[in-house]
Scaffold this active site. Structure first.
Site, short mmCIF file in Angstrom:
data_model
loop_
_atom_site.label_atom_id
_atom_site.label_comp_id
_atom_site.label_asym_id
_atom_site.label_seq_id
_atom_site.Cartn_x
_atom_site.Cartn_y
_atom_site.Cartn_z
N VAL A 101 0.96 -1.20 0.08
CA VAL A 101 0.18 -0.24 0.44
C VAL A 101 0.39 1.71 0.14
O VAL A 101 0.43 2.45 -0.08
CB VAL A 101 -1.03 0.18 1.12
CG1 VAL A 101 -1.90 -1.12 1.42
CG2 VAL A 101 -0.38 0.14 2.35
N TYR A 102 2.22 0.91 0.31
CA TYR A 102 2.97 2.55 0.36
C TYR A 102 2.31 3.08 -1.20
O TYR A 102 2.92 1.93 -2.08
CB TYR A 102 3.97 2.13 0.13
CG TYR A 102 4.84 1.76 1.69
CD1 TYR A 102 3.82 2.09 2.63
CD2 TYR A 102 5.75 1.14 2.10
CE1 TYR A 102 4.20 1.54 4.22
CE2 TYR A 102 6.36 1.07 3.57
CZ TYR A 102 5.48 0.51 4.05
OH TYR A 102 5.65 0.62 5.78
#
Length: 362
Positions: free
Chosen positions: A52-53
């Site tokens: 999710v970065y």
């Protein structure tokens, strides 16, 4: 660079890990490549990311960097990623269920362009998924060669202990690491999470070891932060975190002490803060981020800095969290203490003299 083993394993990793949360957002791909190259050239090996970065851009950039570099370089990388948080619009596009983790891990492997990640971390607890289901999936992933080891992140003490005890009872792979927010300005994990990790030989991977830049000494109390800093950003997360750090008198006193020690030792405040956290019990590798190669090299120099006993004791004291009386303060901890010599126990010593100002006394 110095190296340590990853928890209860034989895998050696660098004493500092490179965090890549902002690859694709604050760092362009070209800048990210330069940071990765500089980190490896300095002897760094552990690279930490998540699905999710920057909306998965971090994994994509790392994957392209791995593909663009020779095998003799990339073979040194110890690659870690995470799964748990939202990756799509469906109700099942998050959590620690077998279905979500199966899809999330396969997607991470595709983006990274690898067959195996060294450490796959559960990015947070999931109260809706039995821990047995999650552990079964992780054990299957190890056996399938998709991951070498499993780890945890943002778990409380009881959640960590339940996970480890359940894994041992099931006879499956036991997670090796715990990635927590941990720094001189964020020591509350020492109440439960750190002791649980130490008891189970779980290695600690502190995130935000510089407390969002506060421990670099670049912010002044009551002063408007510089325009290019995170504290001055319009980003809601940065604003929330910065406000929390800035609201504490203890934090500002700790920052002043870090700056003082830095001046005395000829180091930078960032190096002092990183040296302190890197030498805490159970810590394997603090995960630091950098916007520029200059910042990266400044942080890496912390590996060679050893704080003296006096400086360490001063930082320990001034940054100690203040939990109140119960359950983590003197009253609560004294109830859990047991001495092996005669005489009063800790609680008796604590309350022996009573109080100078009990309710009702004139």
């Amino acid at each position: 660079m110095q190296y340590r083993t990853l928890g209860n394993s034989g895998l050696a990793v660098s004493k500092l890990a490179l965090g890549t949360m902002y690859f694709g957002s604050e760092n362009t791909e070209e800048e990210a490549f330069a940071l990765l190259d500089a980190f490896l050239e300095a002897g760094g090996t552990m690279i930490d990311t998540s699905d999710v970065y920057s909306g998965s851009l971090s994994e994509q950039i790392i994957g392209r960097w791995l593909a663009a570099r020779p095998r003799e370089v990339t073979d040194r990388v110890v690659l870690t990623t995470k799964g748990r948080f939202t990756t799509g619009p469906d109700v099942n596009d998050l959590g620690l269920s077998r279905r979500h983790l199966h899809r999330a891990l396969d997607a991470s492997l595709r983006r990274l362009g690898v067959e195996t990640v060294d450490l796959y971390q559960m990015h947070g607890w999931d109260a809706h998924t039995p821990i047995e289901e999650t552990l079964s999936f992780l054990d299957d992933a190890v056996r399938a060669g998709k991951i070498h080891y499993a780890g945890l992140s943002n778990f409380t003490g009881w959640q960590l202990q339940l996970t480890v005890s359940t894994a041992k009872a099931m006879g499956v792979h036991v997670p090796l690491t715990l990635q927590q927010q941990y720094s001189l300005l964020s020591r509350e994990s020492e109440y439960e999470m750190v002791p649980a990790a130490l008891h189970n030989n779980i290695g600690l991977l502190p995130w935000s070891p510089l407390a969002g830049g506060f421990l670099t000494g670049k912010y002044q109390r009551g002063a408007t932060p510089a325009a290019h800093t995170r504290a001055a950003s319009a980003n809601e997360l940065y604003q929330w975190v910065s406000a929390e750090y800035a609201a504490s008198d203890r934090n500002w006193a700790t920052i002043e002490e870090v700056v003082r020690i830095a001046k005395e030792t000829g180091a930078t405040p960032a190096q002092v803060a990183l040296s302190w956290i890197a030498d805490r019990p159970g810590v394997i590798a603090p995960i630091f981020g950098a916007r520029t190669p200059e910042q990266l090299h400044d942080s890496i120099a912390a590996v060679d800095l050893t704080l003296g006993e006096e400086a360490t004791a001063a930082l320990d004291s001034i940054s100690a969290p203040t939990p109140g009386g119960y359950p983590y303060g003197a009253f609560g901890t004294s109830q859990r203490d047991r001495r092996l010599h005669g005489g009063d126990q800790a609680l008796g010593d604590l309350i022996a003299d009573g109080s100078d100002h009990p309710t009702g006394r004139p």
